[in-house]
Each structure stands twice: as C-alpha cells, then as structure tokens.
Design an enzyme around this catalytic site. Structure first.
Site, PDB file in Angstrom:
ATOM      1  N   LYS A  50       1.138  -1.358  -0.167  1.00 37.25           N
ATOM      2  CA  LYS A  50       0.042  -0.055  -0.305  1.00 37.25           C
ATOM      3  C   LYS A  50       1.227   1.707   0.002  1.00 37.25           C
ATOM      4  O   LYS A  50       0.342   1.744  -0.360  1.00 37.25           O
ATOM      5  CB  LYS A  50      -0.400   0.138   0.738  1.00 37.25           C
ATOM      6  CG  LYS A  50      -1.976  -1.035   0.910  1.00 37.25           C
ATOM      7  CD  LYS A  50      -2.993  -1.142   2.360  1.00 37.25           C
ATOM      8  CE  LYS A  50      -3.156  -2.558   2.671  1.00 37.25           C
ATOM      9  NZ  LYS A  50      -4.708  -2.362   3.205  1.00 37.25           N
ATOM     10  N   GLN A  94      -3.998  -0.943   9.897  1.00 34.67           N
ATOM     11  CA  GLN A  94      -4.158  -2.324   9.777  1.00 34.67           C
ATOM     12  C   GLN A  94      -4.270  -3.653  10.118  1.00 34.67           C
ATOM     13  O   GLN A  94      -4.128  -3.320  11.717  1.00 34.67           O
ATOM     14  CB  GLN A  94      -2.545  -2.569   9.319  1.00 34.67           C
ATOM     15  CG  GLN A  94      -2.776  -4.126   8.055  1.00 34.67           C
ATOM     16  CD  GLN A  94      -2.998  -3.945   6.904  1.00 34.67           C
ATOM     17  OE1 GLN A  94      -2.682  -2.640   5.807  1.00 34.67           O
ATOM     18  NE2 GLN A  94      -3.308  -4.799   6.812  1.00 34.67           N
ATOM     19  N   ASP A 117     -10.179   3.731   4.834  1.00 34.89           N
ATOM     20  CA  ASP A 117     -10.620   2.183   4.103  1.00 34.89           C
ATOM     21  C   ASP A 117     -12.431   2.523   4.714  1.00 34.89           C
ATOM     22  O   ASP A 117     -13.318   1.324   4.296  1.00 34.89           O
ATOM     23  CB  ASP A 117     -10.404   1.429   5.971  1.00 34.89           C
ATOM     24  CG  ASP A 117      -8.891   0.639   5.210  1.00 34.89           C
ATOM     25  OD1 ASP A 117      -8.758   0.857   3.759  1.00 34.89           O
ATOM     26  OD2 ASP A 117      -8.376   0.176   5.765  1.00 34.89           O
TER      27      ASP A 117
END
Lengths: 288, 288
Positions: A50, A94, A117
C-alpha cells in the site's frame, strides 16, 4: 459460451492514474498514515504494498509502526494525534490487531474525513443513509469494475453472497443505491444455488474456496469473485472459475480481478479525503 | 385459507408494559425531550401522543416547542444543551422540519446514546456493522411483532419493499442480522410481484396504497404492511388487505398492525437509553 474476463488490473491502473492526476493537480499533498501493529507477516506485506503504491501516486508516506505489546491507550493517543495532524489526510489502521487490543474502539477514533478504509461507524452510517462519505475499498472497487465494463446496475437482480462488514454488507448498500434489486445470502440461506441463479450480477464474498459452481449461475450472468485462497493448485477464489466461465456472461479472474481494485480504491479514497475540509459534514464529495 | 391477523395493538401493550416495568424498577427516571418546530398539525398530534404515552409509562416529559422561524443555530444550541443535560436521557426531533432548517445536520447533534429514534449516522452505522445501538422504531417494532407471533426468521426468505432510511433499509439490516435471506425491492425493481412471491416474510413499506395485490404473495406467507394512507374508504395500507388475506398465512391489519408498534418501540428505546451511561461506546445493551 465462454465468459468475458473482467480484468481488474487494467481498470485498477486507470483508477490509480486518475487518482495520481487529481493529486498532481491539487494544492494539498495527501498524506497517508498507515498504522501497523506487531509482526504479522501478511499485514507487513499488505502495508508495504500500500505504501509503495501510494508513494508512486504522489501520496506522502506517513507510516507508523508499533510493537505487538503496544497498549490500547498508547495506540489511541497515536491515532488521536494523527487525527489532529493537518498533514495527515488519511489514516489506515491495518487489521487484524493483536488480541489484547480493542480494534473497533481504535477504528472509532479515526475522524470520518480521514477514514480512507471506510470502516468507522460514521462512514458505515453515511453509506447506510445514502449520504456522501468514504466507502470501504473492496466493494467500491467492485462497483468501479462493473462500471468500467459497462454492466448496467439499475433494475438488475444483484445477489451478494456473504454479509461481512468489510465487503458483503457495504456491497449490498452500494448496489441498492445504484437501483439494483439486491439480495444478501449467507451461511444460513436455505437454497444458495437457487438464490444465486436469480442473479444478473452475482458477487461472491463468502470466504469459501470454490463455493459457487456452474449450477448456481444463470446463463449470461456477471460473476464477481471477491474470494482469494492459497491452494495446492495456486490462488483460487470463491467461484469455480473453470466451470462457471462456461455459463457466465462475464467473470473476474482470481488473481487479477477484484484484488487489484481494492488497493486502487485506497488510493482513490486517499485522493478524495485530501480534498475534504476537516469535519466535512454534509460536504459534496465522491459517493457511490 | 384466511390469514391469521397479526394484532399490533396487543403486542404493543405488552411492549409498553415491559418498558414501564423496567422504568419502575430502575434507579434512573428516563426523561424524553420531544423537540417540535413550527405548527404542522400532524406533527403536533404525533408529538402529543408520544408525550402522553411516555408519561403513562413513567417517562419524564421534557417537551421543547420552537416557532417555525427558529434559526438553525438556535435549534442546534438547544439540541446541544439537551445532549449535555444528564436529566435528558432521550431526544426526539420531530420531522419534518421547516424547509429553511438542515434536518440531517440537526439530527447529527443528538448523542447516539440519546438517539431514541435511531436516526443518527452513528446509530445507522452501529446497525450496519451489527453493533449494539438504538434502532429506528418502526423496523424494530416489526421485528418485535414477528417475534411475538413466533414467526421464524433464520433461513427464511424475507423481501422488503421500499428502501427508506426510516424503514426499508434498517428493516433489511435487522432481518439480515436475524439470519434471514433478505431482498430489498423498490421502484426500479423490474418484476415486483415475482420478487415478492419469493417471500416467506414480505414487509411492505413503499408508501403506495394497495401496491401489493394477491398475485404478489406466496400462499402461506407472512405479510407485514407498514403503509398507512387516508382514503375515501378509510385508512388503508400498501397491501390490498381484502385480497391478500385469502392467500397469506398471516397479515397485519391497517390500522392496528405496525402503527401501534412504532410508538411502543419509542418507549422501549427510551427505557433502554436511560440505562446507558453517557457515551456508551461498545456498551452491551438491547440490540437486534
């Protein structure tokens, strides 16, 4: 009949190029804080990918690494600080986190305008209520892939297999907002194959390799496979690709279908978030 | 076959009695702030009914009335004050508001723990993510009605007609959480009757009188009619009751079906909210 292959790599490249163009043309350089906790090797690889892709698109890399023994309070303080930092325009925590940490409580500390996200309660609520907001990357990527291939959603029968917070449920909301008639199936669905055969668009995010076989697919349907599993025969999805491609009208491969779209949409969300004023309640921005 | 009539008045009484019992047994007296703006006669009647029912159940009546010319800032300040007031355990902003006011922005000022209508983005997000929270009263009432009549939801095919934020969308989420296979239909659905005929449980919240006729109902299905319309022939729902009751296994009347459940669930939500600590993130409380 052999199904058209819906190439996610190609569409993902277009999405990334578009995001990079927006970033280059903008006054404000996006900064993505990727927060990684502990030493899970898969998470480390995901985050590294990412970060690399973000940097290539002109996003500032504001990575934060914490040991597996970090406390809830330390991590909460760090997320608060990132939330307050005007140079940080996106925050990605994460998951999964080590078991001693309350992931939901930590996610809730991410300001909705930095929630690239799309996982906070506020982002989920904005999606549920049809308001502008940042959407979870995978279902957003599926939508982008369908749009890129000109697959009509309005009035279509869409069936989503799986009801996770990350994919199934937001996918259903996004499809509903695009005027599809949407059914959500799951482990308790009585006759899964019969329900799936109703679908013009079948989206499978069940997490079970090879769950969907040819008898569950209406001839000519579009089949989107969100699953990805390491098997002795290589990477496989939730759909029996070899069998289903002889029935479906279009199908995503695994790998190279939905996977590349997810990370592309993270970049797109990060570019979007950087355009938002802090506390952008009711702002008009990218929404699907 | 003549369908069993699902009497909402009876179940609503039980719900209200249960809420009153909880309130009587609790240390903390719930206080409901009903906020009414302007002179809409229907809104005035609704609010008066809600207040009367709440008082009868032992809830403190903390009504606030504002003129139709109140400004956004004045109303926002009032809602903030109610949010901060520990004696106010629930806040209900009666909608619709006069057009010069931004209703969504004002609703968003209600703390989620006092959001007895379940309309804030946070409440919608908690529902979407399957977390504890206050749910919108009408779909919660439908669920209560189904449960009271022992209608099994797990594995059932449920079809919801209508996708409003107030009823259709939260209804679908609640049914999904109870393991039904859920389809949401709406104005763009191509063959509404065919989709509805799949339903073991058909919930109609379309706002169109008599939309659902007998040909849209599977024999033996449970039919829940959320619609209510004044017609020359009296109050009617979204379902053609006379025709459908000969096909369905069970059906709600209009009036006397879902209507009484909505106000009963407001009382239940107010009793629940009074048990919550301020800022009850992650608290375990009534959730469906």
């Amino acid at each position: 009949m052999t199904a058209k292959i819906l190439d996610g790599r190609l569409v993902a490249e277009q999405v990334v190029a578009r995001a990079a163009g927006e970033i280059a043309a903008s006054d404000r350089v996006p900064g993505l804080a990727t927060v990684l906790v502990g030493d899970d090797p898969a998470s480390a690889i995901y985050v590294r990918n990412k970060r690399r892709r973000c940097v290539a698109a002109g996003i500032r890399d504001l990575h934060r690494k914490f040991g597996a023994d970090v406390t809830q309070d330390e991590l909460a303080a760090a997320i608060h600080a990132l939330g307050d930092d005007p140079g940080v325009t996106g925050i990605l925590l994460q998951l999964p986190l080590p078991p001693h940490l309350d992931a939901a409580a930590l996610v809730s500390l991410i300001p909705p305008e930095k929630d690239v996200d799309g996982l906070t309660e506020t982002s989920a609520g904005r999606l549920a209520l049809g308001r502008p907001g940042l959407r979870p990357c995978t279902p957003l990527g599926v939508l982008e892939l369908l749009d890129a291939h000109g697959i009509a959603l309005s009035g279509a029968e869409a069936v989503v297999v799986g009801r996770s917070n990350l994919v199934g449920k937001p996918m259903a909301q996004l499809l509903l907002r695009r005027d599809a008639t949407v059914t959500v199936c799951h482990s308790r669905t009585r006759d899964l194959a019969a329900a799936c055969r109703r679908a013009d668009i079948l989206i499978v995010a069940a997490g079970l390799p090879g769950l969907i076989t040819a008898d569950a697919v209406k001839p000519g349907a579009t089949v989107i496979d969100v699953g990805i599993h390491r098997t002795p025969d290589g990477l496989r999805g939730d759909v029996d690709f070899t069998a289903v491609r002889t029935v479906a009208g279009a199908i995503t491969p695994v790998p190279g279908g939905v996977g590349p779209m997810t990370i592309a949409m993270l970049l797109a969300n990060t570019a979007t978030a950087a355009r938002l004023p802090a506390n952008a309640y009711g702002a008009t921005f990218l929404s699907s």
